[in-house]
Design an enzyme around this catalytic site. Structure first.
Site, PDB file in Angstrom:
ATOM      1  N   ASP A  94     -13.425   9.708   0.082  1.00  0.00           N
ATOM      2  CA  ASP A  94     -12.151   8.659   0.258  1.00  0.00           C
ATOM      3  C   ASP A  94     -12.381   9.375  -1.550  1.00  0.00           C
ATOM      4  OD1 ASP A  94      -9.928   7.485  -0.610  1.00  0.00           O
ATOM      5  OD2 ASP A  94      -9.935   6.005   0.404  1.00  0.00           O
ATOM      6  N   GLN A 143       0.383  -1.239  -0.300  1.00  0.00           N
ATOM      7  CA  GLN A 143      -0.164  -0.162   0.342  1.00  0.00           C
ATOM      8  C   GLN A 143       0.529   1.409   0.353  1.00  0.00           C
ATOM      9  OE1 GLN A 143      -3.271   0.247  -0.094  1.00  0.00           O
ATOM     10  NE2 GLN A 143      -3.780   2.075   1.325  1.00  0.00           N
ATOM     11  N   GLU A 174      -4.556  16.042  -1.042  1.00  0.00           N
ATOM     12  CA  GLU A 174      -3.138  15.225  -1.562  1.00  0.00           C
ATOM     13  C   GLU A 174      -2.593  15.460  -2.558  1.00  0.00           C
ATOM     14  OE1 GLU A 174      -2.869  10.788  -0.153  1.00  0.00           O
ATOM     15  OE2 GLU A 174      -5.316  11.227   1.080  1.00  0.00           O
ATOM     16  N   HIS A 219       0.993  12.528   0.568  1.00  0.00           N
ATOM     17  CA  HIS A 219      -0.709  12.306   1.495  1.00  0.00           C
ATOM     18  C   HIS A 219      -1.235  13.587   2.716  1.00  0.00           C
ATOM     19  CE1 HIS A 219      -3.318  10.377   3.371  1.00  0.00           C
ATOM     20  NE2 HIS A 219      -2.812   8.772   2.325  1.00  0.00           N
TER      21      HIS A 219
END
Length: 312
Positions: free
Chosen positions: A212, A84, A271, A167
C-alpha cells in the site's frame, strides 16, 4: 451540421441500478453505473474482462462498489475529515445532457458524459458547491479513457481544496507473476508504515506481501506486466502526479467484508491520483484529470518486457 449522438445504452444492472453500456465495433465494451459514476467492466475484443470486480461487491447504497474504477473525491483515503475516499463513489450521478466541449477520440462515438453536483447532505459535510463532470470513452482500439473536470461553483467567493484518485482494480492472472514498471527510483509514502517516506530500490515492483504505497511525482505512463497472460496494461495520465499501488494480500483481505478471501490473487490496484499536493480551486476555476487505460500483448525475455516502446 448536426453532431452524431454518442452511442450508449441505458440498462438495468445489479439490484436494479441504472448502468450505461458502451460498445465498440469489434465487440469491445465498457459498463458504467450511475451509482458512483463507477466503471465496473471493460472488456477486450475476446470478451475478456480487464477490470477486477470483487466477488463480494455490494451494489446497494450506501456501500460503494468494490472493484472496477471507484472515484475518490473530494478526499483520498483519510487525508481529511470526510468518509474514507470521499462521497463521489456512493452518490447517484446523472447523464450530462449538455456537457461543455471536450475533445474525444475522432473515430469513436462510444462515450457518455456524466455529472455530479452536491446534495444538501454533502454540503453539510463539505460546504462547497461544485460540478464534477466526467466523460467515459471507449476508443476505437479498445482503450478506456476517463476525463474528469471539477469546477468550483461557490457563490461566496471561497476556494476549496481536494485530493483525488481513480482507484483502478486491474484483473491479473496471478499477483505473484505481475510486475509494475515506470516507478523505479521514485519516492513513496508507505501506508503500512504510518506514511513514512522511502525511495523505491527495485528495477520493478513485484508482489509477495501486502502493498500500500503512494508514489510521488510519477511519470505520465506506467506499465503493469502480466507474465502469465502475456499482457501489459499501460496507464497514461494527465493532471495526476501521484500513483497508488495496492494489494491487500491474504490476511488483510479477510478483514474486508466486501472482498473475497481469494480475490487478492487476481487483482492489482494502480491508481492515478493527486494526493501529495492537493488541488485548490478558486470560484470559477476548473481542474482536469485524465486517465487512459490500454491493454497490449507483451512477451518476455529474461524477465524483461520486449522493447515494444510501451514506456517511451
Amino acid at each position: 451540421m448536426a453532431t452524431e449522438r454518442p452511442s450508449f445504452e441505458l440498462a438495468k444492472g445489479i439490484n436494479g441500478l441504472d448502468k450505461i453500456i458502451l460498445r465498440e465495433s469489434r465487440n469491445r465494451s465498457a459498463e458504467v453505473y450511475l451509482y458512483g459514476g463507477h466503471v465496473t467492466s471493460w472488456k477486450n475484443e475476446n470478451g475478456e474482462e480487464l477490470l477486477h470486480l470483487s466477488s463480494k461487491a455490494v451494489f446497494k447504497a450506501p456501500k460503494p462498489i468494490r472493484g472496477g474504477i471507484p472515484l475518490c473525491f473530494p478526499q483520498f483515503s483519510n487525508f481529511g475529515t470526510l468518509e474514507q475516499h470521499g462521497f463521489a463513489r456512493n452518490r447517484i450521478w446523472e447523464v450530462d445532457a449538455s456537457p461543455p466541449p471536450l475533445p474525444t477520440n475522432s473515430s469513436s462515438n462510444a462515450y457518455v458524459d456524466l455529472i455530479l453536483r452536491p446534495s444538501e447532505d454533502d454540503l453539510k459535510a463539505w460546504p462547497h458547491n461544485f460540478e464534477f463532470r466526467m466523460r467515459v470513452d471507449l476508443g476505437s482500439e479498445g482503450e478506456l479513457t476517463l476525463t474528469s473536470r471539477i469546477r468550483n461553483t461557490n457563490s461566496d467567493g471561497k476556494p476549496f481544496t481536494f485530493t483525488f484518485a481513480y482507484h483502478t482494480y486491474f484483473s491479473v492472472s496471478d499477483i505473484s507473476e505481475v510486475r509494475v514498471e515506470g516507478l523505479e527510483t521514485l519516492d513513496y509514502l508507505d501506508n503500512l508504515k504510518n506514511r513514512e517516506r522511502f525511495t523505491e530500490q527495485g528495477d520493478a515492483i513485484t508482489f509477495e506481501s501486502e502493498t500500500d504505497k503512494i508514489y510521488l511525482s510519477t511519470p505520465t505512463k506506467i506499465a503493469i506486466l502480466d507474465h502469465e497472460k502475456k499482457r501489459t496494461f499501460v496507464v497514461r495520465k494527465d493532471g495526476l502526479a501521484d500513483a497508488v499501488v495496492w494489494n491487500p494480500w491474504d490476511k488483510r483481505s479477510k478483514t474486508i467484508s466486501d472482498l473475497g478471501d481469494e480475490d487478492y490473487k487476481h487483482m492489482l490496484c494502480v491508481e492515478a491520483a493527486a494526493i501529495e499536493r492537493p488541488i485548490t480551486l478558486k470560484p470559477g476555476e476548473e481542474w482536469k484529470g485524465r486517465l487512459e487505460l490500454s491493454a497490449v500483448p507483451s512477451s518476455y525475455s529474461s524477465g524483461q518486457l520486449d522493447p515494444k516502446k510501451v514506456l517511451e
